[in-house]
Design a protein around this motif. Sequence first.
Motif, PDB file in Angstrom:
ATOM      1  N   PRO A 226     -46.768   8.728   4.171  1.00  0.00           N
ATOM      2  CA  PRO A 226     -45.940   8.981   3.050  1.00  0.00           C
ATOM      3  C   PRO A 226     -44.603   9.282   3.488  1.00  0.00           C
ATOM      4  O   PRO A 226     -44.199   9.400   4.887  1.00  0.00           O
ATOM      5  N   GLU A 227     -43.740   9.515   2.650  1.00  0.00           N
ATOM      6  CA  GLU A 227     -42.201   9.589   3.013  1.00  0.00           C
ATOM      7  C   GLU A 227     -41.966  11.083   3.232  1.00  0.00           C
ATOM      8  O   GLU A 227     -41.060  11.186   4.226  1.00  0.00           O
ATOM      9  N   SER A 228     -43.086  11.777   3.331  1.00  0.00           N
ATOM     10  CA  SER A 228     -42.666  13.180   3.810  1.00  0.00           C
ATOM     11  C   SER A 228     -42.816  13.445   5.376  1.00  0.00           C
ATOM     12  O   SER A 228     -42.935  14.311   6.059  1.00  0.00           O
ATOM     13  N   ASN A 229     -43.551  12.193   5.869  1.00  0.00           N
ATOM     14  CA  ASN A 229     -44.040  12.310   7.446  1.00  0.00           C
ATOM     15  C   ASN A 229     -42.765  12.739   8.078  1.00  0.00           C
ATOM     16  O   ASN A 229     -41.470  12.365   7.923  1.00  0.00           O
ATOM     17  N   GLN A 230     -42.992  13.565   9.251  1.00  0.00           N
ATOM     18  CA  GLN A 230     -42.080  14.315  10.109  1.00  0.00           C
ATOM     19  C   GLN A 230     -41.027  13.174  10.820  1.00  0.00           C
ATOM     20  O   GLN A 230     -40.055  13.502  11.071  1.00  0.00           O
ATOM     21  N   VAL A 231     -41.598  12.004  10.824  1.00  0.00           N
ATOM     22  CA  VAL A 231     -40.857  11.098  11.699  1.00  0.00           C
ATOM     23  C   VAL A 231     -39.721  10.522  10.992  1.00  0.00           C
ATOM     24  O   VAL A 231     -38.770  10.248  11.693  1.00  0.00           O
ATOM     25  N   TYR A 232     -39.596  11.023   9.618  1.00  0.00           N
ATOM     26  CA  TYR A 232     -38.163  10.453   8.862  1.00  0.00           C
ATOM     27  C   TYR A 232     -37.395  11.887   8.730  1.00  0.00           C
ATOM     28  O   TYR A 232     -36.518  11.731   8.232  1.00  0.00           O
ATOM     29  N   HIS A 233     -38.020  12.898   9.362  1.00  0.00           N
ATOM     30  CA  HIS A 233     -37.183  14.191   9.291  1.00  0.00           C
ATOM     31  C   HIS A 233     -36.845  14.972  10.351  1.00  0.00           C
ATOM     32  O   HIS A 233     -36.709  16.042  10.306  1.00  0.00           O
ATOM     33  N   ARG A 234     -36.665  14.071  11.371  1.00  0.00           N
ATOM     34  CA  ARG A 234     -36.439  14.807  12.771  1.00  0.00           C
ATOM     35  C   ARG A 234     -34.802  15.072  12.733  1.00  0.00           C
ATOM     36  O   ARG A 234     -34.164  14.279  12.195  1.00  0.00           O
ATOM     37  N   SER A 235     -34.486  16.023  13.536  1.00  0.00           N
ATOM     38  CA  SER A 235     -33.006  16.392  13.625  1.00  0.00           C
ATOM     39  C   SER A 235     -32.588  15.379  14.717  1.00  0.00           C
ATOM     40  O   SER A 235     -33.258  15.304  15.955  1.00  0.00           O
ATOM     41  N   ILE A 236     -31.537  14.829  14.433  1.00  0.00           N
ATOM     42  CA  ILE A 236     -30.916  13.812  15.417  1.00  0.00           C
ATOM     43  C   ILE A 236     -30.459  14.557  16.642  1.00  0.00           C
ATOM     44  O   ILE A 236     -29.624  15.681  16.620  1.00  0.00           O
ATOM     45  N   PRO A 237     -30.643  14.399  17.667  1.00  0.00           N
ATOM     46  CA  PRO A 237     -30.301  14.971  19.058  1.00  0.00           C
ATOM     47  C   PRO A 237     -28.910  14.953  19.336  1.00  0.00           C
ATOM     48  O   PRO A 237     -28.208  13.785  18.559  1.00  0.00           O
ATOM     49  N   ARG A 238     -28.285  15.361  20.330  1.00  0.00           N
ATOM     50  CA  ARG A 238     -26.677  15.244  20.586  1.00  0.00           C
ATOM     51  C   ARG A 238     -26.862  14.339  21.816  1.00  0.00           C
ATOM     52  O   ARG A 238     -27.647  14.372  22.558  1.00  0.00           O
ATOM     53  N   PHE A 239     -25.999  13.178  21.637  1.00  0.00           N
ATOM     54  CA  PHE A 239     -25.933  12.066  22.687  1.00  0.00           C
ATOM     55  C   PHE A 239     -24.867  12.292  23.822  1.00  0.00           C
ATOM     56  O   PHE A 239     -23.945  12.769  23.556  1.00  0.00           O
ATOM     57  N   LYS A 240     -25.125  11.760  24.973  1.00  0.00           N
ATOM     58  CA  LYS A 240     -24.226  11.946  26.002  1.00  0.00           C
ATOM     59  C   LYS A 240     -23.088  10.970  25.793  1.00  0.00           C
ATOM     60  O   LYS A 240     -22.152  11.056  26.302  1.00  0.00           O
ATOM     61  N   ASN A 241     -23.695   9.757  25.445  1.00  0.00           N
ATOM     62  CA  ASN A 241     -22.751   8.591  25.101  1.00  0.00           C
ATOM     63  C   ASN A 241     -23.058   7.619  24.029  1.00  0.00           C
ATOM     64  O   ASN A 241     -24.230   8.040  23.508  1.00  0.00           O
ATOM     65  N   LYS A 242     -22.288   6.802  23.866  1.00  0.00           N
ATOM     66  CA  LYS A 242     -22.751   5.805  22.681  1.00  0.00           C
ATOM     67  C   LYS A 242     -23.941   4.998  23.062  1.00  0.00           C
ATOM     68  O   LYS A 242     -24.825   4.805  22.002  1.00  0.00           O
ATOM     69  N   GLU A 243     -24.240   4.392  24.265  1.00  0.00           N
ATOM     70  CA  GLU A 243     -25.297   3.612  24.401  1.00  0.00           C
ATOM     71  C   GLU A 243     -26.607   4.614  24.091  1.00  0.00           C
ATOM     72  O   GLU A 243     -27.617   3.997  23.827  1.00  0.00           O
ATOM     73  N   ASP A 244     -26.660   5.709  24.395  1.00  0.00           N
ATOM     74  CA  ASP A 244     -27.895   6.590  24.154  1.00  0.00           C
ATOM     75  C   ASP A 244     -28.032   6.928  22.618  1.00  0.00           C
ATOM     76  O   ASP A 244     -29.203   6.688  22.150  1.00  0.00           O
ATOM     77  N   GLU A 245     -27.016   6.705  22.134  1.00  0.00           N
ATOM     78  CA  GLU A 245     -27.115   6.805  20.545  1.00  0.00           C
ATOM     79  C   GLU A 245     -27.622   5.650  20.157  1.00  0.00           C
ATOM     80  O   GLU A 245     -28.510   5.752  19.085  1.00  0.00           O
ATOM     81  N   LEU A 246     -27.086   4.496  20.336  1.00  0.00           N
ATOM     82  CA  LEU A 246     -27.649   3.283  19.994  1.00  0.00           C
ATOM     83  C   LEU A 246     -29.027   2.906  20.296  1.00  0.00           C
ATOM     84  O   LEU A 246     -29.714   2.492  19.518  1.00  0.00           O
ATOM     85  N   ALA A 247     -29.599   3.380  21.601  1.00  0.00           N
ATOM     86  CA  ALA A 247     -30.663   3.127  21.968  1.00  0.00           C
ATOM     87  C   ALA A 247     -31.750   4.058  20.966  1.00  0.00           C
ATOM     88  O   ALA A 247     -32.581   3.765  20.521  1.00  0.00           O
ATOM     89  N   TYR A 248     -31.317   5.252  20.640  1.00  0.00           N
ATOM     90  CA  TYR A 248     -32.306   6.129  19.819  1.00  0.00           C
ATOM     91  C   TYR A 248     -32.190   5.390  18.477  1.00  0.00           C
ATOM     92  O   TYR A 248     -33.464   5.423  17.833  1.00  0.00           O
ATOM     93  N   LEU A 249     -31.244   5.178  17.906  1.00  0.00           N
ATOM     94  CA  LEU A 249     -31.189   4.372  16.485  1.00  0.00           C
ATOM     95  C   LEU A 249     -31.891   3.027  16.424  1.00  0.00           C
ATOM     96  O   LEU A 249     -32.256   2.985  15.445  1.00  0.00           O
ATOM     97  N   SER A 250     -32.040   2.576  17.509  1.00  0.00           N
ATOM     98  CA  SER A 250     -32.531   1.290  17.320  1.00  0.00           C
ATOM     99  C   SER A 250     -34.039   1.362  17.512  1.00  0.00           C
ATOM    100  O   SER A 250     -34.915   0.198  17.509  1.00  0.00           O
ATOM    101  N   GLU A 251     -34.688   2.480  18.167  1.00  0.00           N
ATOM    102  CA  GLU A 251     -35.916   2.737  18.442  1.00  0.00           C
ATOM    103  C   GLU A 251     -36.955   2.538  17.257  1.00  0.00           C
ATOM    104  O   GLU A 251     -36.383   2.993  16.185  1.00  0.00           O
ATOM    105  N   LYS A 252     -38.124   1.792  17.458  1.00  0.00           N
ATOM    106  CA  LYS A 252     -38.987   1.794  16.375  1.00  0.00           C
ATOM    107  C   LYS A 252     -39.847   2.970  16.242  1.00  0.00           C
ATOM    108  O   LYS A 252     -40.206   3.842  17.274  1.00  0.00           O
ATOM    109  N   ALA A 253     -40.149   3.650  14.894  1.00  0.00           N
ATOM    110  CA  ALA A 253     -40.749   4.580  14.662  1.00  0.00           C
ATOM    111  C   ALA A 253     -42.220   4.304  15.412  1.00  0.00           C
ATOM    112  O   ALA A 253     -42.912   3.369  15.027  1.00  0.00           O
ATOM    113  N   SER A 254     -42.932   5.525  15.766  1.00  0.00           N
ATOM    114  CA  SER A 254     -44.268   4.931  16.263  1.00  0.00           C
ATOM    115  C   SER A 254     -45.309   5.820  15.293  1.00  0.00           C
ATOM    116  O   SER A 254     -45.035   6.998  15.366  1.00  0.00           O
TER     117      SER A 254
END
Length: 395
Positions: A226-254
């Motif tokens: 369902p769309e209500s699954n928590q995986v879609y409603h996580r709060s986005i962490p703060r990233f140390k650098n751009k690469e960490d942010e890109l790695a997080y955003l490219s990650e596949k939901a499990s």
Amino acid sequence: MKRVIVGLSGGVDSSVAAYLLKEQGYEVIGLFMKNWHDDSVTISNECPWLDDSNDAMLVADKLGIPFQTVDLSEQYKERIVDYMFHEYEKGRTPNPDVLCNREIKFDVFMKIALDLGADYVATGHYCRKRTIEKEGENIYQLLAGADANKDQSYFLCQLSQEQLAKSLFPIGELTKPEVREIAAKLDLITADKKDSQGLCFIGKVKLPDFLQQQLKPKEGVIVEIPESNQVYHRSIPRFKNKEDELAYLSEKASYSIADGKVVGKHQGAHYFTKGQRKGLGVGGTVEPLFVIDTDVKDNVIYTGQGKDHPGLYKKVLFVNQEEIHWIREDLKLQVDESMDVMARIRYRQALEKATLHQVDSGLYVEFQELQSAITEGQFVAWYQEDELLGSGVIS
């Protein structure tokens, strides 16, 4: 006279390509590639190679050019079909047309043509080639076809400078209607022939039937998330650098089966691909179900309702270092460099604004807008204006 060998496929595009080259004063030879002869997996007689080779022969006869057939079915099986089985088995979705150009038409076929004394190989692709000089060297550019509706540059996104140097694309400046018009004026048998559908060279294939030759059916469950699954409603962490942010955003939901409810059964997760809607055989939902992920290890298909389901969308994808390919090697990014481009993740998709970020382990492609069904195993291709600069396999 320079000698050009045209890959005559029995379709209208390569027929007109051969004619145009002859008009331009080249010595033209038509060569038909026979790449498949297992009719047990094609649907009806939609695209049997026999009809195609016959049409190619009639075209060559009409144009008054020599014609012969080469059998590349062994190489095709090894390089394309086996690769496809292998990719599907891993839960990825390969693009046989891109591979076919890289491995067969512009490699095996090109070598045969050059051995026959050809200066160039020509195909009926809707794309253009331009040569520029940079620091005393010739550099070949691969440009989109003039007919935006038919542009096929994406299918050639894995070509190299060496391959482009020996390639000609005679119909790249024309539109499809213009090509058909030329063929009709010449009274070519291919003038009104429908474009071939389905797998490059194999024709219209029932993919599950095709894959079942190697990948055995195996019953598993279809789970709706369902769309209500928590995986879609996580709060986005703060990233140390751009690469960490890109790695997080490219990650596949499990996902796990416990995240949703079982709504049906299937015959093998490896027969399905992300974004697929047909073939699930599950009714009774408010909106149609789309595949949002496949787990080939546990043989589970995860689905979501409607084409706007959040499980389908992502902004960033990753290409492993060894799967990055630059046509324009001179523009290749170094680690920590980035480049603004237009990119697409499938043929026929409109180009979208994106930024490439080169890191140690590979390349992140960050789109400005969310993209639907970014699929592992497919190719992402990047452009500047109408020039295709490079591509990579989505990991």
